[in-house]
Enzyme design. Structure first.
Site, PDB file in Angstrom:
ATOM      1  N   LYS A 213      39.476  41.289  37.814  1.00  0.00           N
ATOM      2  CA  LYS A 213      39.874  40.538  39.007  1.00  0.00           C
ATOM      3  C   LYS A 213      40.901  41.287  39.866  1.00  0.00           C
ATOM      4  O   LYS A 213      41.949  40.760  40.226  1.00  0.00           O
ATOM      5  CB  LYS A 213      40.431  39.174  38.581  1.00  0.00           C
ATOM      6  CG  LYS A 213      39.590  38.431  37.554  1.00  0.00           C
ATOM      7  CD  LYS A 213      38.192  38.150  38.012  1.00  0.00           C
ATOM      8  CE  LYS A 213      37.319  37.564  36.905  1.00  0.00           C
ATOM      9  NZ  LYS A 213      37.772  36.312  36.338  1.00  0.00           N
TER      10      LYS A 213
ATOM     11  N   ALA B 244      40.855  31.606  29.823  1.00  0.00           N
ATOM     12  CA  ALA B 244      40.603  31.974  28.425  1.00  0.00           C
ATOM     13  C   ALA B 244      41.145  30.928  27.457  1.00  0.00           C
ATOM     14  O   ALA B 244      40.520  30.624  26.438  1.00  0.00           O
ATOM     15  CB  ALA B 244      41.242  33.336  28.138  1.00  0.00           C
TER      16      ALA B 244
ATOM     17  N   LYS C 101      41.521  34.951  44.649  1.00  0.00           N
ATOM     18  CA  LYS C 101      42.129  33.752  44.057  1.00  0.00           C
ATOM     19  C   LYS C 101      43.395  34.100  43.282  1.00  0.00           C
ATOM     20  O   LYS C 101      44.296  33.265  43.148  1.00  0.00           O
ATOM     21  CB  LYS C 101      41.131  33.013  43.172  1.00  0.00           C
ATOM     22  CG  LYS C 101      40.507  33.853  42.050  1.00  0.00           C
ATOM     23  CD  LYS C 101      41.164  33.650  40.714  1.00  0.00           C
ATOM     24  CE  LYS C 101      40.426  34.406  39.621  1.00  0.00           C
ATOM     25  NZ  LYS C 101      40.929  34.128  38.289  1.00  0.00           N
TER      26      LYS C 101
END
Length: 329
Positions: free
Chosen positions: A107, A141, A192
């Site tokens: 990411k 997670a 994000k």
């Protein structure tokens, strides 16, 4: 036999290995430390991340030999922080990836050119789009570790490949969706994390829920501007792999990017915040990469600009948020 080679030993890797081994997929797993590999092989526990999560060691073969792990499977799953990816791929013989399928779930942008992780690997190893895929969220997670309901998106131009592996990631608590929009989902997954940092800064500065709602509303608009600017579709932006991922990162206590931003908002420096967390906040690197990308495309993104000025220009977070108040609505 179903098998996959996983590169990376952090929380997200551990959560995905949990899913894979529950589906009886044999995991060849590259980790950096010999002790970590030994404990994973013997006990099915990652001593460094999600320590309370028991993995099925029957289906795990952990090793510190990167090329050996890669050679074991035709499908590779890269789960390392974006800042570490260039060093990792430098240690891989290009011939090892011929005709392999590469999945990423990273990411942050990569390298001086601010490449998407999938594009960086594709260019390095000369992979066509039919051999690329990525995993999108919203997927913390910690919630996967606790068997809490999660929606996951597998993205690739190669939909037959996605259909082949979809069951590998499907469990009673994980629902898998397929998408061909790798470009849009990957940019959304990176942006994000910037939103998570800005929301954390707001919390650290003691802004309330009313302001947070305005902040996130503007983040949604910024995401649309970003996706349009880089040439991605915005037709389905309300779906979970775009908007859902943004919302959970902005609001969830599990978000390390939000935690990082909160520390910054409380007055800690970047280095102090990173030391306190002892974990990588991908949004720190994503902020620089996306800021430079947005500048190249001439995009005005006030939240991204605020994060960049605080993190990289070392501007006071209080004054930057006063400026941000005037630039959002």
């Amino acid at each position: 036999m179903k098998e996959i080679s996983v590169i990376g030993g952090g929380s997200w890797a551990t959560a995905l290995v949990k899913i894979l081994t529950e589906n009886k997929v044999h995991v060849h797993w590259y980790v950096r430390r010999h002790q970590q590999a030994d404990i994973l092989n013997q006990k099915g526990v990652n001593p460094d991340y999600l320590q309370g999560t028991k993995l099925d060691a029957t289906y795990i073969e952990a090793s510190t030999d990167l090329e050996a792990v890669i050679s074991k499977s035709e499908i590779l799953l890269f789960l390392v922080p974006s800042a570490q990816l260039p060093a990792i791929v430098r240690n891989i013989d290009t011939d090892l990836l011929k005709e392999k399928f590469v999945i990423t779930s990273i990411k942050g942008t990569v390298g001086e050119n601010n490449d998407l992780p999938s594009a960086f690997i594709s260019q390095t190893f000369h992979l066509g789009e039919q051999h690329q895929a990525m995993i999108g969220g919203p997927c913390h997670a910690e919630e996967i570790a606790g068997n809490r309901k999660t929606y996951m998106t597998l993205c690739s131009a190669n939909l037959p490949f996605l259909r082949r592996i979809a069951d590998w990631f499907t469990t009673p608590y994980v629902r898998v969706q397929l998408s061909a929009d790798l470009l849009g989902v990957e940019y959304a997954a990176i942006y994000k994390n910037v939103v998570g940092i800005v929301c954390g800064m707001a919390k650290g500065l003691n802004y309330g829920d009313n302001f947070m709602a305005v902040l996130v509303s503007n983040a949604i608009y910024e995401l649309e501007v970003l996706l349009s600017g880089v040439g991605a579709s915005t037709n389905r932006m309300g779906c979970s792999q775009y908007l859902g991922d943004l919302l959970v990162t902005g609001y969830s206590a599990h978000s390390r990017n939000r935690t990082f931003g909160e520390l910054i908002g409380q007055g800690y420096s970047v280095v102090q915040s990173q030391t306190i967390m002892s974990m990588v906040a991908e949004g720190y690197y994503a902020t620089k990469g996306l800021f430079e990308t947005a500048s190249r495309f001439g995009l005005n993104l006030p939240l991204l600009n605020t994060a960049y000025r605080v993190l990289y220009n070392h501007m006071p977070v209080v004054s930057e948020f006063k400026l941000l108040e005037r630039n959002i609505k």
